[in-house]
Design an enzyme around this catalytic site. Structure first.
Site, PDB file in Angstrom:
ATOM      1  N   ASP A  25      34.830  33.313  31.005  1.00 30.12           N
ATOM      2  CA  ASP A  25      34.273  34.246  30.023  1.00 30.12           C
ATOM      3  C   ASP A  25      32.924  33.756  29.490  1.00 30.12           C
ATOM      4  OD1 ASP A  25      34.219  36.533  28.497  1.00 30.12           O
ATOM      5  OD2 ASP A  25      35.450  35.710  26.877  1.00 30.12           O
ATOM      6  N   HIS A  42      26.282  37.201  35.171  1.00 30.85           N
ATOM      7  CA  HIS A  42      27.359  37.276  36.176  1.00 30.85           C
ATOM      8  C   HIS A  42      26.964  36.535  37.450  1.00 30.85           C
ATOM      9  CE1 HIS A  42      29.562  39.833  33.563  1.00 30.85           C
ATOM     10  NE2 HIS A  42      28.816  40.910  33.720  1.00 30.85           N
ATOM     11  N   LEU A 136      43.321  23.365  48.786  1.00 33.01           N
ATOM     12  CA  LEU A 136      43.415  24.077  47.518  1.00 33.01           C
ATOM     13  C   LEU A 136      43.809  25.551  47.732  1.00 33.01           C
ATOM     14  CD1 LEU A 136      42.545  24.225  44.384  1.00 33.01           C
ATOM     15  CD2 LEU A 136      40.363  25.080  45.271  1.00 33.01           C
TER      16      LEU A 136
HETATM   17  C1  IPE Z   1      38.653  38.437  30.234  1.00 29.40           C
HETATM   18  O1  IPE Z   1      37.409  38.481  29.617  1.00 29.40           O
HETATM   19  C2  IPE Z   1      38.558  38.975  31.643  1.00 29.40           C
HETATM   20  C3  IPE Z   1      37.866  38.119  32.598  1.00 29.40           C
HETATM   21  C4  IPE Z   1      37.366  36.936  32.375  1.00 29.40           C
HETATM   22  C5  IPE Z   1      37.778  38.661  33.945  1.00 29.40           C
HETATM   23  P1  IPE Z   1      36.930  39.728  28.745  1.00 29.40           P
HETATM   24  O2  IPE Z   1      35.554  39.416  28.321  1.00 29.40           O
HETATM   25  O3  IPE Z   1      37.152  40.981  29.484  1.00 29.40           O
HETATM   26  O4  IPE Z   1      37.952  39.669  27.523  1.00 29.40           O
HETATM   27  P2  IPE Z   1      37.827  40.267  26.033  1.00 29.40           P
HETATM   28  O5  IPE Z   1      37.471  41.699  26.170  1.00 29.40           O
HETATM   29  O6  IPE Z   1      36.756  39.490  25.336  1.00 29.40           O
HETATM   30  O7  IPE Z   1      39.164  40.024  25.418  1.00 29.40           O
HETATM   31  C1  IPE Z   2      33.059  37.166  31.914  1.00 24.26           C
HETATM   32  O1  IPE Z   2      31.924  37.311  31.117  1.00 24.26           O
HETATM   33  C2  IPE Z   2      33.026  38.001  33.165  1.00 24.26           C
HETATM   34  C3  IPE Z   2      33.973  39.128  33.150  1.00 24.26           C
HETATM   35  C4  IPE Z   2      34.740  39.480  32.175  1.00 24.26           C
HETATM   36  C5  IPE Z   2      34.047  39.926  34.355  1.00 24.26           C
HETATM   37  P1  IPE Z   2      31.704  38.565  30.161  1.00 24.26           P
HETATM   38  O2  IPE Z   2      31.045  39.638  30.935  1.00 24.26           O
HETATM   39  O3  IPE Z   2      32.979  38.961  29.515  1.00 24.26           O
HETATM   40  O4  IPE Z   2      30.702  37.945  29.114  1.00 24.26           O
HETATM   41  P2  IPE Z   2      30.729  38.128  27.539  1.00 24.26           P
HETATM   42  O5  IPE Z   2      32.124  37.814  27.075  1.00 24.26           O
HETATM   43  O6  IPE Z   2      30.333  39.536  27.250  1.00 24.26           O
HETATM   44  O7  IPE Z   2      29.747  37.116  27.051  1.00 24.26           O
HETATM   45 MG    MG Z   3      33.909  38.450  27.802  1.00 25.90          MG
END
Ligand code: IPE
Ligand code: IPE
Ligand code: MG
Length: 251
Positions: A25, A42, A136
Site C-alpha cells: 500500500d 504504481h 519460492l
Molecule cells: C489494499 O489497499 C489493496 C491492495 C494493496 C491491493 P487499498 O489502498 O485498496 O486499501 P484501503 O482502501 O486503504 O483500505
Molecule cells: C497500493 O497503493 C496499490 C493498490 C491498492 C493497487 P495505493 O494505490 O492504494 O496507494 P495509496 O494508498 O492511495 O497511497
Molecule cells: Mg491504498
C-alpha cells in the site's frame, strides 16, 4: 491450519517465517509526495515487488503472498484500474521467464470471473509454466477479497451437499479451509502492510486468524530487502501462543 512455520535462515541465523503476506500500500501517496501522477507510484511499486520477490527467495521464505488488486479496487477511476491491469500484464510478460528460471512457483487467488480474457490467460500461463517449480511460491492475490473467497468456499460446499457428496454434519472450520482458493498453502505467519494504515482491507481474513501483523510507515515503492529483514526480525521477537499459555513456533 499451518504447521511449524519458521526455518532458521542460513544468512545470519535469521528466523524466517514460512509464509509472509504483504499488503503493498501507499503507491499513490508516494507519487503525490513527489508531485508525480499515481500511475508513476504504481510503476515504481512493481520495482519494489521485484526486489521483494528476489529478497524473499534469497532469505529462504517458502511462500510470499502479495495483495495486488482488491475486489474493492474496481471502485477507483477507470483510468487507474486500466493502469493497474496494464502493470499486471507487463509484469507477467516481462518477468515470468525470469521467475521461472529462479524456480519460483506462481499461484493466483481471487475471482477470475470479471477479468479481461487476456489477463485471465496470462494468470493461467504463469501458473501453468511454473507448476513444477520448487523454489519460492509467489501467491498473487488479484481481484481478491477475503469475504468473497469465504463465500465461494461456502458455495462450493453447498454445491457438494446438493449433489449428495458432502454430509452437512462434516462441515467445520477445517472443511471450509479446504474449499478456499489455495487450500494447500499454509496460513501466513506474518502479514506486513506498508504505508502506515493499520487495517486488513479484506485481505486473508480467514487465514490471518493467528498471523502476526506488522504495519510499517514506508510507502510501498520504497520497500526493499532491509525493510523485509527488519519486519522479519520484529516477527522473531513476537511470542505466538495460538490460544495456549506458552510460546509456540506453529499451530
Ligand atoms: C489494499 O489497499 C489493496 C491492495 C494493496 C491491493 P487499498 O489502498 O485498496 O486499501 P484501503 O482502501 O486503504 O483500505
Ligand atoms: C497500493 O497503493 C496499490 C493498490 C491498492 C493497487 P495505493 O494505490 O492504494 O496507494 P495509496 O494508498 O492511495 O497511497
Ligand atoms: Mg491504498
Amino acid at each position: 491450519m499451518s504447521k511449524p512455520d519458521v526455518v532458521t535462515n542460513a544468512i545470519g541465523g535469521l528466523e524466517v517465517p514460512r509464509h509472509v503476506a504483504v499488503i503493498m500500500d501507499g503507491n499513490g501517496r508516494w507519487a503525490a509526495a513527489r508531485g508525480l501522477p499515481r500511475s508513476e507510484g504504481h510503476r515504481r511499486g512493481v520495482e519494489a515487488l521485484r526486489r521483494t520477490v528476489r529478497a524473499a527467495g534469497e532469505l529462504g521464505i517458502g511462500f510470499l503472498t502479495i495483495f495486488s488488486f482488491s475486489t474493492e479496487n474496481w471502485s477507483r477511476p477507470a483510468s487507474e484500474v486500466r493502469d493497474l491491469m496494464g502493470l499486471l500484464r507487463r509484469f507477467i510478460r516481462n518477468d515470468l521467464a525470469e521467475l521461472h528460471r529462479s524456480g519460483v512457483r506462481v499461484r493466483v487467488i481471487g475471482e477470475r470471473e470479471g477479468l479481461d480474457d487476456d489477463v485471465r490467460r496470462l494468470l493461467e500461463e504463469a501458473e501453468e509454466l511454473t507448476r513444477a517449480n520448487t523454489g519460492l511460491t509467489l501467491v498473487v492475490a488479484f481481484n481478491y477479497g477475503a469475504r468473497q473467497e469465504i463465500a465461494r468456499a461456502a458455495r462450493r460446499m453447498a454445491e457438494l451437499v446438493a449433489a449428495g457428496s458432502l454430509d452437512p454434519q462434516s462441515i467445520n472450520a477445517d472443511a471450509l479451509a479446504r474449499h478456499l482458493d489455495a487450500p494447500d498453502i499454509p496460513d501466513p505467519d506474518l502479514i506486513i502492510r506498508t504505508s502506515g494504515e493499520s487495517r486488513l482491507s479484506n485481505f486473508l481474513l480467514w487465514q490471518s486468524a493467528y498471523s502476526e501483523l506488522i504495519f510499517v510507515p514506508t510507502f510501498w515503492p520504497d520497500f526493499d530487502r532491509n525493510a523485509l529483514e527488519s519486519a522479519i526480525a520484529d516477527f522473531g521477537r513476537r511470542e505466538r501462543r495460538f490460544g495456549g499459555l506458552t510460546a509456540k513456533v506453529g499451530s
